[in-house]
Design a protein around this motif. Structure first.
Motif, short mmCIF file in Angstrom:
data_model
loop_
_atom_site.label_atom_id
_atom_site.label_comp_id
_atom_site.label_asym_id
_atom_site.label_seq_id
_atom_site.Cartn_x
_atom_site.Cartn_y
_atom_site.Cartn_z
N TYR A 1 -4.83 12.53 -38.82
CA TYR A 1 -5.01 13.45 -39.96
C TYR A 1 -6.50 13.79 -40.13
CZ TYR A 1 -0.22 12.24 -41.20
OH TYR A 1 1.23 11.90 -41.33
N LEU A 2 -6.86 14.92 -40.67
CA LEU A 2 -8.06 15.48 -40.79
C LEU A 2 -8.65 14.37 -42.01
CD1 LEU A 2 -10.10 17.70 -40.49
CD2 LEU A 2 -9.24 18.92 -42.58
N THR A 3 -9.82 14.06 -41.76
CA THR A 3 -10.45 13.09 -42.70
C THR A 3 -12.00 13.63 -42.78
OG1 THR A 3 -8.93 11.45 -41.64
CG2 THR A 3 -10.93 10.43 -42.81
N LYS A 4 -12.52 13.07 -43.82
CA LYS A 4 -14.02 13.54 -44.18
C LYS A 4 -14.74 12.28 -44.83
CE LYS A 4 -17.08 16.72 -46.45
NZ LYS A 4 -17.16 17.64 -47.45
N LYS A 5 -15.56 11.82 -44.23
CA LYS A 5 -16.63 10.72 -44.87
C LYS A 5 -17.97 11.12 -44.52
CE LYS A 5 -16.99 5.80 -44.66
NZ LYS A 5 -16.77 4.37 -44.21
N ASP A 6 -18.92 10.90 -45.32
CA ASP A 6 -20.40 11.28 -45.40
C ASP A 6 -20.47 12.39 -44.67
OD1 ASP A 6 -20.50 8.49 -46.19
OD2 ASP A 6 -20.67 7.84 -44.29
N MET B 1 -2.56 17.32 -47.26
CA MET B 1 -3.16 16.48 -45.87
C MET B 1 -2.90 17.62 -45.23
SD MET B 1 -0.20 13.75 -45.84
CE MET B 1 1.35 13.79 -45.86
N VAL B 2 -3.72 17.28 -43.97
CA VAL B 2 -3.71 17.93 -42.68
C VAL B 2 -3.38 17.28 -41.57
CG1 VAL B 2 -4.83 19.76 -41.25
CG2 VAL B 2 -5.19 19.81 -43.63
N GLU B 3 -1.93 17.23 -41.07
CA GLU B 3 -1.72 16.48 -39.92
C GLU B 3 -2.23 17.16 -38.58
OE1 GLU B 3 2.17 15.07 -37.44
OE2 GLU B 3 2.29 15.22 -39.74
N LEU B 4 -2.93 16.58 -37.61
CA LEU B 4 -3.47 17.08 -36.37
C LEU B 4 -2.48 17.14 -35.24
CD1 LEU B 4 -6.70 15.48 -36.83
CD2 LEU B 4 -6.32 18.03 -37.37
N ASP B 5 -1.72 18.02 -35.33
CA ASP B 5 -0.42 18.09 -33.98
C ASP B 5 -0.95 17.74 -32.83
OD1 ASP B 5 1.58 18.67 -36.17
OD2 ASP B 5 1.14 20.95 -35.88
N GLY B 6 -0.28 16.69 -32.31
CA GLY B 6 -0.51 16.40 -30.94
C GLY B 6 -1.42 15.32 -30.87
N LEU B 7 -2.09 15.10 -31.81
CA LEU B 7 -3.18 14.08 -31.72
C LEU B 7 -2.77 12.70 -32.20
CD1 LEU B 7 -6.08 13.93 -30.83
CD2 LEU B 7 -6.82 14.49 -33.01
N VAL B 8 -2.68 11.81 -31.52
CA VAL B 8 -2.31 10.51 -31.83
C VAL B 8 -3.17 9.05 -31.41
CG1 VAL B 8 0.37 10.89 -32.10
CG2 VAL B 8 -1.00 10.01 -29.63
N THR B 9 -3.01 8.19 -31.85
CA THR B 9 -4.05 7.01 -31.76
C THR B 9 -3.34 6.46 -30.46
OG1 THR B 9 -2.51 5.49 -33.02
CG2 THR B 9 -4.55 6.52 -33.97
N THR B 10 -4.10 5.34 -29.81
CA THR B 10 -3.34 4.78 -28.54
C THR B 10 -2.17 4.06 -28.90
OG1 THR B 10 -4.78 2.84 -28.94
CG2 THR B 10 -5.39 4.52 -27.40
N ASP B 11 -1.84 3.59 -29.85
CA ASP B 11 -0.62 3.14 -30.39
C ASP B 11 0.50 3.94 -31.12
OD1 ASP B 11 -1.79 3.33 -33.01
OD2 ASP B 11 -1.30 1.26 -33.62
#
Length: 178
Positions: free
Chosen positions: A132-137, A117-127
């Protein structure tokens, strides 16, 4: 494999000698002690009763192979010339050949491919949830950890990711992370 062996005495009807009670042959389920470490004891019982000694050995451990190695062993099983199939399917030398021959004889399991899994350092949701790096379609994006989302990747998958994603630190996924 252990050098210790166990011996049982079996008759032609498929019944076993009971070494604890020493009272004759019984169905497997009703024997208290099926085996002995003493080969001479088993041979003496077999000679007295006119039956035969059965040597019990440990089943060899299965070899752990990569998916590619398992394919070579399967081709060898389907071939009229298994050793040739194994020899021609390997390029890593005698060590890998020995491993594949052992797998051919003793059986094998395929290793689970490592996932990351790849955590995206410094990137968080509003809460405050980590992203994390995610792939879809066919699209790559950031998302909190969510069941059902493609967020655990093999090396091969990450090598096909955009160049920026390939530069990120990856953490191996364990059973606890799933």
């Amino acid at each position: 494999m252990s050098e210790e062996k166990l011996y049982a005495v079996k008759n032609d009807e498929g019944r076993y000698w009971d070494f604890l009670n020493e009272d004759g042959f019984h169905d497997f389920d009703s024997v208290d002690t099926h085996t002995t470490y003493e080969k001479q004891q088993a041979e003496a019982v077999a000679d007295d009763c006119g039956e035969h000694v059965v040597t019990l050995i440990e089943e060899p451990k299965k070899v752990v192979l990569t998916k590619e190695q398992a394919e070579i062993v399967e081709k060898a099983h389907d071939s009229g010339y298994p050793a040739t199939e194994i020899f021609s399917g390997t390029d890593s030398g005698a060590g890998e050949e020995r491993l594949l021959i052992k797998a051919y004889v003793n059986g094998y399991t395929v290793a689970k491919e490592k996932r990351y899994m790849v955590e995206l350092d410094g990137l968080v949701t509003t809460d405050g949830a980590k992203q994390y790096l995610t792939k879809k379609d066919g699209k790559w994006f950031a998302c909190r950890r969510m069941p059902g989302m493609h967020q655990d990747f093999t090396d091969e998958e990450l090598n096909k990711a955009p160049e920026w994603a390939q530069q990120l630190d990856r953490k191996e996924v364990t059973d606890d992370d799933e």
